[in-house]
Write an enzyme that holds these catalytic residues in place. Structure first.
Site, PDB file in Angstrom:
ATOM      1  N   LYS A  21       0.810  -1.218   0.000  1.00 35.89           N
ATOM      2  CA  LYS A  21       0.000   0.000   0.000  1.00 35.89           C
ATOM      3  C   LYS A  21       0.851   1.280   0.000  1.00 35.89           C
ATOM      4  O   LYS A  21       0.617   2.172  -0.816  1.00 35.89           O
ATOM      5  CB  LYS A  21      -0.884  -0.048   1.244  1.00 35.89           C
ATOM      6  CG  LYS A  21      -1.655   1.194   1.567  1.00 35.89           C
ATOM      7  CD  LYS A  21      -2.600   0.924   2.731  1.00 35.89           C
ATOM      8  CE  LYS A  21      -1.886   0.739   4.061  1.00 35.89           C
ATOM      9  NZ  LYS A  21      -1.477   2.017   4.685  1.00 35.89           N
ATOM     10  N   ARG A  96      -8.777   4.060   9.331  1.00 33.33           N
ATOM     11  CA  ARG A  96      -8.432   2.696   9.721  1.00 33.33           C
ATOM     12  C   ARG A  96      -9.626   1.892  10.212  1.00 33.33           C
ATOM     13  O   ARG A  96      -9.504   0.714  10.508  1.00 33.33           O
ATOM     14  CB  ARG A  96      -7.382   2.713  10.843  1.00 33.33           C
ATOM     15  CG  ARG A  96      -6.008   3.089  10.372  1.00 33.33           C
ATOM     16  CD  ARG A  96      -4.985   2.853  11.456  1.00 33.33           C
ATOM     17  NE  ARG A  96      -3.678   3.366  11.095  1.00 33.33           N
ATOM     18  CZ  ARG A  96      -2.803   2.709  10.346  1.00 33.33           C
ATOM     19  NH1 ARG A  96      -3.094   1.502   9.890  1.00 33.33           N
ATOM     20  NH2 ARG A  96      -1.639   3.247  10.054  1.00 33.33           N
ATOM     21  N   ARG A 135      11.003 -12.544   6.789  1.00 32.03           N
ATOM     22  CA  ARG A 135      11.932 -11.560   7.325  1.00 32.03           C
ATOM     23  C   ARG A 135      12.878 -12.172   8.371  1.00 32.03           C
ATOM     24  O   ARG A 135      12.447 -12.849   9.299  1.00 32.03           O
ATOM     25  CB  ARG A 135      11.107 -10.453   7.974  1.00 32.03           C
ATOM     26  CG  ARG A 135      11.846  -9.214   8.356  1.00 32.03           C
ATOM     27  CD  ARG A 135      10.858  -8.261   9.003  1.00 32.03           C
ATOM     28  NE  ARG A 135      11.495  -7.580  10.105  1.00 32.03           N
ATOM     29  CZ  ARG A 135      11.966  -6.351  10.022  1.00 32.03           C
ATOM     30  NH1 ARG A 135      11.823  -5.680   8.913  1.00 32.03           N
ATOM     31  NH2 ARG A 135      12.560  -5.806  11.051  1.00 32.03           N
ATOM     32  N   ARG A 168      12.675 -13.231  14.261  1.00 34.56           N
ATOM     33  CA  ARG A 168      12.112 -12.753  15.526  1.00 34.56           C
ATOM     34  C   ARG A 168      10.707 -13.314  15.729  1.00 34.56           C
ATOM     35  O   ARG A 168      10.016 -13.630  14.755  1.00 34.56           O
ATOM     36  CB  ARG A 168      12.075 -11.220  15.527  1.00 34.56           C
ATOM     37  CG  ARG A 168      13.479 -10.613  15.571  1.00 34.56           C
ATOM     38  CD  ARG A 168      13.438  -9.167  15.936  1.00 34.56           C
ATOM     39  NE  ARG A 168      12.894  -8.369  14.845  1.00 34.56           N
ATOM     40  CZ  ARG A 168      13.392  -7.201  14.465  1.00 34.56           C
ATOM     41  NH1 ARG A 168      14.437  -6.687  15.080  1.00 34.56           N
ATOM     42  NH2 ARG A 168      12.843  -6.536  13.478  1.00 34.56           N
ATOM     43  N   ARG A 179      -1.864 -11.476  14.269  1.00 35.12           N
ATOM     44  CA  ARG A 179      -1.894 -10.017  14.184  1.00 35.12           C
ATOM     45  C   ARG A 179      -2.721  -9.565  12.979  1.00 35.12           C
ATOM     46  O   ARG A 179      -3.504  -8.632  13.045  1.00 35.12           O
ATOM     47  CB  ARG A 179      -0.457  -9.502  14.085  1.00 35.12           C
ATOM     48  CG  ARG A 179      -0.269  -8.041  14.430  1.00 35.12           C
ATOM     49  CD  ARG A 179       1.197  -7.700  14.551  1.00 35.12           C
ATOM     50  NE  ARG A 179       1.954  -8.123  13.367  1.00 35.12           N
ATOM     51  CZ  ARG A 179       3.197  -8.602  13.407  1.00 35.12           C
ATOM     52  NH1 ARG A 179       3.826  -8.735  14.537  1.00 35.12           N
ATOM     53  NH2 ARG A 179       3.815  -8.946  12.288  1.00 35.12           N
TER      54      ARG A 179
END
Ligand SMILES: [Zn+2]
Length: 228
Positions: A21, A96, A135, A168, A179
């Protein structure tokens, strides 16, 4: 009242985290020659500057609280009043949720303006999880790698300092999925809001950046044409 003879084009870019985005918002702003207005940048500017509204926002940020919607919207409107936004702007990061979307509609309507187009960059959840869970960071200095977009030369080893690459907790697939569920629920609210006001267009967010950009251009052109 909108300014006389002014044709403002306000475009909201929507998409899940990892959907590209921000990248697309910047590119579209460049192509249209209008500013990319990201709420994150507005907040950072508020900390830097000491405009009255910026100082208000700062009070909340310094206490670690969310900036209330009415302040964020006033900051947005102030940004939209700057000369470089005379022809419009690309909004990124706001609204949002559906309450913010409705509040933004009302605030713009008070000025005789509106959101002209909401573009949702659609990427399936599992693709998002895959994009974000690739990641890795190095133990030594936190250098960032991505399995698909920026892999190290030797798997598992930092190019720069040779230390081990680790994933992580935040970047693990399960954490990301949990999430995302929350984030996608509020995104859905905003998407539904703009669908109900008839200005939502969805583009396929899978594929190279240029292809997605071209798809966004098509919907922007379509709206411009129908507006005459
Ligand atoms: Zn490193």
């Amino acid at each position: 009242m909108g300014r006389e003879g002014r044709r403002v084009t306000v475009i909201v870019i929507l998409g899940a985290p990892g959907a590209g985005k921000g990248t697309q918002a910047v590119l579209l702003a460049e192509r249209l020659g209008i500013p990319h207005v990201a709420t994150g940048d507005l907040f950072r500017a508020a900390v830097r500057d000491s405009s009255p509204i910026g100082l208000e926002a700062r009070r909340f940020m310094e206490r670690g609280q969310l900036v209330p919607d009415d302040i964020t919207i006033r900051m947005l409107l102030e940004r939209l009043s700057k000369p470089d936004a005379a022809n419009g702007a690309i909004l990124d990061g706001f609204p949002r949720n559906s309450a913010q979307a409705a509040a933004l509609d009302r605030a713009l309507a008070d000025r005789g303006e509106r959101v002209d187009l909401a573009v949702d960059i659609d990427v399936p959840t599992e693709e998002l999880v895959q994009r974000m869970s690739g990641r890795y960071v190095c133990r030594e200095a936190g250098h960032v790698y991505n399995e698909s977009t920026n892999p190290p030369r030797v798997p598992g080893i930092c190019d720069i300092d040779g230390s081990e690459l680790v994933q992580r907790e935040d970047d693990k697939a399960e954490t990301i999925r949990t999430r995302l569920d929350v984030q996608l629920a509020s995104l859905r609210e905003v998407v539904d809001h703009y669908a109900s006001t008839g200005i939502l267009r969805t583009v396929d967010g899978i594929g190279p950046i240029d292809d997605v950009a071209a798809a966004i251009d098509d919907v922007v052109r379509g709206v411009a044409d129908s507006a005459g």
